[in-house]
Motif scaffolding. Sequence first.
Motif, PDB file in Angstrom:
ATOM      1  N   THR A   1       0.857  -1.322  -0.043  1.00 25.20           N
ATOM      2  CA  THR A   1       0.254   0.152   0.112  1.00 25.20           C
ATOM      3  C   THR A   1       1.061   1.885  -0.086  1.00 25.20           C
ATOM      4  OG1 THR A   1       0.338   0.147   1.905  1.00 25.20           O
ATOM      5  CG2 THR A   1      -2.499  -0.975   1.508  1.00 25.20           C
ATOM      6  N   GLY A   2       1.960   0.996   0.303  1.00 28.87           N
ATOM      7  CA  GLY A   2       3.004   2.352   0.260  1.00 28.87           C
ATOM      8  C   GLY A   2       2.335   3.296   1.578  1.00 28.87           C
ATOM      9  N   ARG A   3       1.760   2.879   2.801  1.00 31.46           N
ATOM     10  CA  ARG A   3       1.236   3.324   4.403  1.00 31.46           C
ATOM     11  C   ARG A   3       1.522   2.574   4.793  1.00 31.46           C
ATOM     12  NH1 ARG A   3      -3.066   2.757   1.734  1.00 31.46           N
ATOM     13  NH2 ARG A   3      -4.352   2.958   3.975  1.00 31.46           N
ATOM     14  N   ARG A   4       1.222   2.847   6.334  1.00 31.16           N
ATOM     15  CA  ARG A   4       1.948   2.141   7.318  1.00 31.16           C
ATOM     16  C   ARG A   4       0.584   2.442   8.020  1.00 31.16           C
ATOM     17  NH1 ARG A   4       6.084  -0.142   9.463  1.00 31.16           N
ATOM     18  NH2 ARG A   4       5.677   0.486  11.919  1.00 31.16           N
ATOM     19  N   GLU A   5       0.082   2.347   7.913  1.00 33.55           N
ATOM     20  CA  GLU A   5      -1.899   3.209   8.648  1.00 33.55           C
ATOM     21  C   GLU A   5      -2.698   1.877   7.886  1.00 33.55           C
ATOM     22  OE1 GLU A   5      -1.733   6.381   5.326  1.00 33.55           O
ATOM     23  OE2 GLU A   5      -0.466   5.664   7.365  1.00 33.55           O
ATOM     24  N   SER A   6      -1.896   1.510   6.834  1.00 34.32           N
ATOM     25  CA  SER A   6      -3.672   0.472   6.172  1.00 34.32           C
ATOM     26  C   SER A   6      -3.295  -0.861   7.416  1.00 34.32           C
ATOM     27  CB  SER A   6      -2.036   0.081   4.651  1.00 34.32           C
ATOM     28  OG  SER A   6      -1.098  -0.949   4.764  1.00 34.32           O
ATOM     29  N   VAL A   7      -2.420  -0.932   7.541  1.00 40.92           N
ATOM     30  CA  VAL A   7      -2.999  -2.072   8.983  1.00 40.92           C
ATOM     31  C   VAL A   7      -3.158  -1.623  10.126  1.00 40.92           C
ATOM     32  CG1 VAL A   7      -0.956  -3.993  10.331  1.00 40.92           C
ATOM     33  CG2 VAL A   7      -0.206  -2.956   7.983  1.00 40.92           C
ATOM     34  N   LYS A   8      -3.482  -0.699  10.093  1.00 34.67           N
ATOM     35  CA  LYS A   8      -4.198  -0.532  11.507  1.00 34.67           C
ATOM     36  C   LYS A   8      -5.890  -0.185  10.779  1.00 34.67           C
ATOM     37  CE  LYS A   8      -3.829   2.608  14.749  1.00 34.67           C
ATOM     38  NZ  LYS A   8      -2.756   4.009  15.361  1.00 34.67           N
ATOM     39  N   GLN A   9      -6.039   0.143   9.810  1.00 35.95           N
ATOM     40  CA  GLN A   9      -7.534   0.044   8.558  1.00 35.95           C
ATOM     41  C   GLN A   9      -8.142  -1.099   8.454  1.00 35.95           C
ATOM     42  OE1 GLN A   9      -5.582   2.869   5.267  1.00 35.95           O
ATOM     43  NE2 GLN A   9      -6.463   4.667   6.979  1.00 35.95           N
ATOM     44  N   ALA A  10      -7.185  -2.202   8.188  1.00 37.24           N
ATOM     45  CA  ALA A  10      -7.165  -3.341   7.496  1.00 37.24           C
ATOM     46  C   ALA A  10      -7.549  -4.401   9.152  1.00 37.24           C
ATOM     47  CB  ALA A  10      -6.019  -4.430   7.032  1.00 37.24           C
ATOM     48  N   GLY A  11      -7.754  -3.209  10.409  1.00 35.80           N
ATOM     49  CA  GLY A  11      -8.149  -4.210  11.703  1.00 35.80           C
ATOM     50  C   GLY A  11      -6.449  -5.492  11.990  1.00 35.80           C
ATOM     51  N   ALA A  12      -5.462  -6.212  11.603  1.00 36.22           N
ATOM     52  CA  ALA A  12      -5.026  -6.120  10.977  1.00 36.22           C
ATOM     53  C   ALA A  12      -3.779  -6.514  12.169  1.00 36.22           C
ATOM     54  CB  ALA A  12      -3.775  -7.149  10.095  1.00 36.22           C
ATOM     55  N   SER A  13      -4.073  -4.529  13.811  1.00 38.17           N
ATOM     56  CA  SER A  13      -3.268  -4.628  14.177  1.00 38.17           C
ATOM     57  C   SER A  13      -3.029  -5.433  15.648  1.00 38.17           C
ATOM     58  CB  SER A  13      -2.892  -2.978  14.008  1.00 38.17           C
ATOM     59  OG  SER A  13      -3.915  -2.237  15.018  1.00 38.17           O
ATOM     60  N   VAL A  14      -2.542  -5.186  16.914  1.00 43.61           N
ATOM     61  CA  VAL A  14      -2.405  -5.751  18.210  1.00 43.61           C
ATOM     62  C   VAL A  14      -4.173  -4.046  18.759  1.00 43.61           C
ATOM     63  CG1 VAL A  14      -0.849  -3.323  18.698  1.00 43.61           C
ATOM     64  CG2 VAL A  14      -0.899  -5.838  19.620  1.00 43.61           C
ATOM     65  N   VAL A  15      -3.962  -3.154  17.287  1.00 42.58           N
ATOM     66  CA  VAL A  15      -5.254  -2.290  18.659  1.00 42.58           C
ATOM     67  C   VAL A  15      -6.584  -3.600  18.577  1.00 42.58           C
ATOM     68  CG1 VAL A  15      -6.733  -0.709  17.877  1.00 42.58           C
ATOM     69  CG2 VAL A  15      -4.127  -0.971  17.897  1.00 42.58           C
ATOM     70  N   SER A  16      -6.998  -4.099  18.133  1.00 45.30           N
ATOM     71  CA  SER A  16      -7.877  -4.881  17.788  1.00 45.30           C
ATOM     72  C   SER A  16      -7.901  -6.129  18.836  1.00 45.30           C
ATOM     73  CB  SER A  16      -8.328  -6.310  16.357  1.00 45.30           C
ATOM     74  OG  SER A  16      -8.400  -4.864  15.734  1.00 45.30           O
ATOM     75  N   TRP A  17      -6.827  -6.364  19.702  1.00 48.94           N
ATOM     76  CA  TRP A  17      -6.614  -7.671  20.386  1.00 48.94           C
ATOM     77  C   TRP A  17      -6.139  -6.837  21.823  1.00 48.94           C
ATOM     78  CZ3 TRP A  17      -8.274 -11.793  18.609  1.00 48.94           C
ATOM     79  CH2 TRP A  17      -8.342 -11.680  17.727  1.00 48.94           C
ATOM     80  N   PHE A  18      -5.572  -5.734  22.198  1.00 54.55           N
ATOM     81  CA  PHE A  18      -5.009  -5.707  23.485  1.00 54.55           C
ATOM     82  C   PHE A  18      -5.701  -5.470  24.266  1.00 54.55           C
ATOM     83  CE2 PHE A  18      -4.941  -1.257  22.983  1.00 54.55           C
ATOM     84  CZ  PHE A  18      -4.786  -1.070  23.661  1.00 54.55           C
ATOM     85  N   GLU A  19      -6.039  -5.104  25.735  1.00 51.80           N
ATOM     86  CA  GLU A  19      -6.717  -4.299  26.325  1.00 51.80           C
ATOM     87  C   GLU A  19      -6.172  -4.179  27.496  1.00 51.80           C
ATOM     88  OE1 GLU A  19      -9.934  -7.798  28.067  1.00 51.80           O
ATOM     89  OE2 GLU A  19      -8.472  -9.193  27.174  1.00 51.80           O
TER      90      GLU A  19
END
Length: 150
Positions: free
Chosen positions: A110-128
């Motif tokens: 994608t050329g964009r680091r934020e694409s990982v978060k936008q795809a729901g593929a980052s740790v943000v989706s899991w951590f508590e």
Amino acid sequence: MAAEVFWRSTPLEEMSETQWESLCDGCALCCLHKVEDEETEQVYYTSVVCHLLDLENMFCTEYEKRCSLVPQCVKLRPEDVEEFHWLPRTCTYRLIHEGKDIPDWHPLITGRRESVKQAGASVVSWFEVTDDQLAEEDYIDYVIESGGPA
């Protein structure tokens, strides 16, 4: 015809340090603490994330010193590819080792680091919780059940 991309043409063990580091998609799922069943050696991810992780920008705040500051932190190295079975299913290092291609949301695509978060593929989706908020023996209470990143 376009040139072959390096991750398809260069074995992990032969990549330059720059190529190797660029494979990291920045998901930070490897920053989730893991617990291991001593009998089965099965590794389970928890929703406990390392306190060194900047959750806004998805990078380690002490990347160069992380292994000395957090003794259980694992530095991924090309010579350890055979041991990558514990990495998340979407991890680029694991995918390439398994002969698979990288996901469409990867920053190399994608050329964009934020694409990982936008795809729901980052740790943000899991951590508590971060690891500085509880005792290590309590990590077991935060094991991610089926469908987790591993």
